[in-house]
Design a protein around this motif. Structure first.
Motif, PDB file in Angstrom:
ATOM      1  N   GLY A 135     -33.536  39.032 -30.156  1.00 48.65           N
ATOM      2  CA  GLY A 135     -33.878  39.852 -28.999  1.00 48.65           C
ATOM      3  C   GLY A 135     -32.894  39.627 -27.877  1.00 48.65           C
ATOM      4  N   PRO A 136     -33.060  40.374 -26.795  1.00 45.93           N
ATOM      5  CA  PRO A 136     -32.139  40.270 -25.658  1.00 45.93           C
ATOM      6  C   PRO A 136     -32.465  39.065 -24.778  1.00 45.93           C
ATOM      7  CG  PRO A 136     -33.854  41.854 -25.181  1.00 45.93           C
ATOM      8  CD  PRO A 136     -34.073  41.402 -26.603  1.00 45.93           C
ATOM      9  N   VAL A 137     -31.524  38.769 -23.876  1.00 47.45           N
ATOM     10  CA  VAL A 137     -31.789  37.791 -22.828  1.00 47.45           C
ATOM     11  C   VAL A 137     -32.779  38.448 -21.881  1.00 47.45           C
ATOM     12  CG1 VAL A 137     -30.788  36.487 -20.919  1.00 47.45           C
ATOM     13  CG2 VAL A 137     -29.490  36.780 -23.036  1.00 47.45           C
ATOM     14  N   GLU A 138     -33.893  37.787 -21.613  1.00 46.01           N
ATOM     15  CA  GLU A 138     -34.935  38.377 -20.769  1.00 46.01           C
ATOM     16  C   GLU A 138     -35.204  37.514 -19.546  1.00 46.01           C
ATOM     17  OE1 GLU A 138     -38.472  39.424 -22.883  1.00 46.01           O
ATOM     18  OE2 GLU A 138     -37.344  39.987 -24.670  1.00 46.01           O
TER      19      GLU A 138
ATOM     20  N   ARG B  82     -22.833  33.916 -31.264  1.00 49.51           N
ATOM     21  CA  ARG B  82     -22.702  34.902 -32.355  1.00 49.51           C
ATOM     22  C   ARG B  82     -21.385  34.731 -33.094  1.00 49.51           C
ATOM     23  NH1 ARG B  82     -25.473  40.612 -31.440  1.00 49.51           N
ATOM     24  NH2 ARG B  82     -24.527  40.808 -33.474  1.00 49.51           N
TER      25      ARG B  82
ATOM     26  N   ASN C  12     -33.836  33.067 -16.874  1.00 51.00           N
ATOM     27  CA  ASN C  12     -34.010  33.921 -18.035  1.00 51.00           C
ATOM     28  C   ASN C  12     -34.117  33.077 -19.289  1.00 51.00           C
ATOM     29  OD1 ASN C  12     -31.177  33.359 -18.713  1.00 51.00           O
ATOM     30  ND2 ASN C  12     -30.767  34.660 -16.954  1.00 51.00           N
TER      31      ASN C  12
ATOM     32  N   THR D  61     -25.897  36.291 -21.563  1.00 48.52           N
ATOM     33  CA  THR D  61     -25.493  37.195 -22.644  1.00 48.52           C
ATOM     34  C   THR D  61     -24.129  36.759 -23.190  1.00 48.52           C
ATOM     35  OG1 THR D  61     -26.788  39.000 -21.713  1.00 48.52           O
ATOM     36  CG2 THR D  61     -25.022  39.617 -23.233  1.00 48.52           C
TER      37      THR D  61
ATOM     38  N   ASN E 258     -28.468  37.204 -16.255  1.00 49.53           N
ATOM     39  CA  ASN E 258     -28.447  37.757 -17.606  1.00 49.53           C
ATOM     40  C   ASN E 258     -27.040  37.920 -18.149  1.00 49.53           C
ATOM     41  OD1 ASN E 258     -31.193  37.823 -17.497  1.00 49.53           O
ATOM     42  ND2 ASN E 258     -31.385  40.007 -17.873  1.00 49.53           N
ATOM     43  N   THR E 259     -26.085  38.319 -17.310  1.00 42.69           N
ATOM     44  CA  THR E 259     -24.721  38.530 -17.786  1.00 42.69           C
ATOM     45  C   THR E 259     -24.129  37.236 -18.341  1.00 42.69           C
ATOM     46  OG1 THR E 259     -24.390  40.323 -16.195  1.00 42.69           O
ATOM     47  CG2 THR E 259     -22.416  39.319 -17.134  1.00 42.69           C
TER      48      THR E 259
ATOM     49  N   VAL F 112     -24.688  33.814 -25.489  1.00 42.65           N
ATOM     50  CA  VAL F 112     -25.182  34.300 -26.782  1.00 42.65           C
ATOM     51  C   VAL F 112     -24.033  34.913 -27.591  1.00 42.65           C
ATOM     52  CG1 VAL F 112     -26.720  35.967 -27.909  1.00 42.65           C
ATOM     53  CG2 VAL F 112     -27.554  34.591 -25.990  1.00 42.65           C
TER      54      VAL F 112
ATOM     55  N   PRO G 199     -29.022  36.566 -32.455  1.00 42.91           N
ATOM     56  CA  PRO G 199     -30.016  36.644 -31.376  1.00 42.91           C
ATOM     57  C   PRO G 199     -31.340  37.204 -31.892  1.00 42.91           C
ATOM     58  CG  PRO G 199     -28.034  37.930 -30.852  1.00 42.91           C
ATOM     59  CD  PRO G 199     -27.899  37.466 -32.249  1.00 42.91           C
TER      60      PRO G 199
ATOM     61  N   THR H 243     -33.844  33.222 -23.882  1.00 42.84           N
ATOM     62  CA  THR H 243     -33.505  33.915 -25.121  1.00 42.84           C
ATOM     63  C   THR H 243     -33.605  32.943 -26.290  1.00 42.84           C
ATOM     64  OG1 THR H 243     -31.926  35.446 -26.144  1.00 42.84           O
ATOM     65  CG2 THR H 243     -31.000  33.506 -25.074  1.00 42.84           C
TER      66      THR H 243
END
Length: 174
Positions: free
Chosen positions: A106-109, A98, A119, A91, A87-88, A94, A104, A121
């Motif tokens: 939503g979050p990275v899931e 940005r 994961n 993220t 996830n790090t 993302v 985004p 996104t």
């Protein structure tokens, strides 16, 4: 992990594994779009989207873009990675998007309880919708990409400009 990506070209459903197949990538990528120019987001060209994705994923490897027919409003790509990204790292990808005007959704899931499953996104910019996922290298591609163990799989979609996507209402009369 399979990512199902819709296409306005009428394909019968691409998967993340299909997007991971090696393809020749352009050695001369268009320059990255300037950071903070969100007003330009609605007008991003396919080359700008590809450039933004190259910029965002560059710390993890080279973006391999699949061949696409002329006028296509989709982009399928992969970035082979030494290991499955967590996830790090996603993220951070993302965050780099940005800085180029992407938002985004939503979050990275994580896709499962097992962190090694990868994961997923989504990000958008104007009419463009991009799904990004980090996953283990599919078994059928491990040999081709050895020693890489993971991949970032990308599917980008935008409505076809100039196509007749608006169909008449079934109740409309000539």
């Amino acid at each position: 992990m399979m990512l199902s990506i819709a296409s306005c070209g009428g394909s019968d459903g691409d998967t993340g594994a299909a997007a991971a197949k090696p393809a020749a990538s352009s050695a001369s990528a268009a320059p990255a779009s300037p950071a903070g120019h969100q007003g330009e987001a609605a007008g991003k060209s396919l080359k700008q989207v590809e450039s933004d994705l190259r910029f965002a994923t560059a710390p993890h490897g080279d973006l391999h873009v699949q061949e696409r027919p002329p006028g296509a409003c989709t982009l399928h790509a992969t970035v082979p990675t030494a290991k499955v990204l967590g996830n790090t790292a996603m993220t951070e990808v993302v965050a780099r998007l940005r800085s180029h005007g992407w938002t985004p959704n939503g979050p990275v899931e994580q896709v499962s309880d097992n962190e090694d499953d990868g994961n997923l996104t989504r990000v958008t910019s104007g009419d463009w919708d991009v799904t990004l996922g980090a996953a283990p290298m599919p078994p059928e591609l491990k040999e081709a990409y050895a020693p890489d163990q993971g991949a970032i799989v990308i599917g980008a979609l935008s409505p076809c400009k100039g196509s007749s996507s608006a169909l008449p209402s079934p109740t409309a009369r000539p």
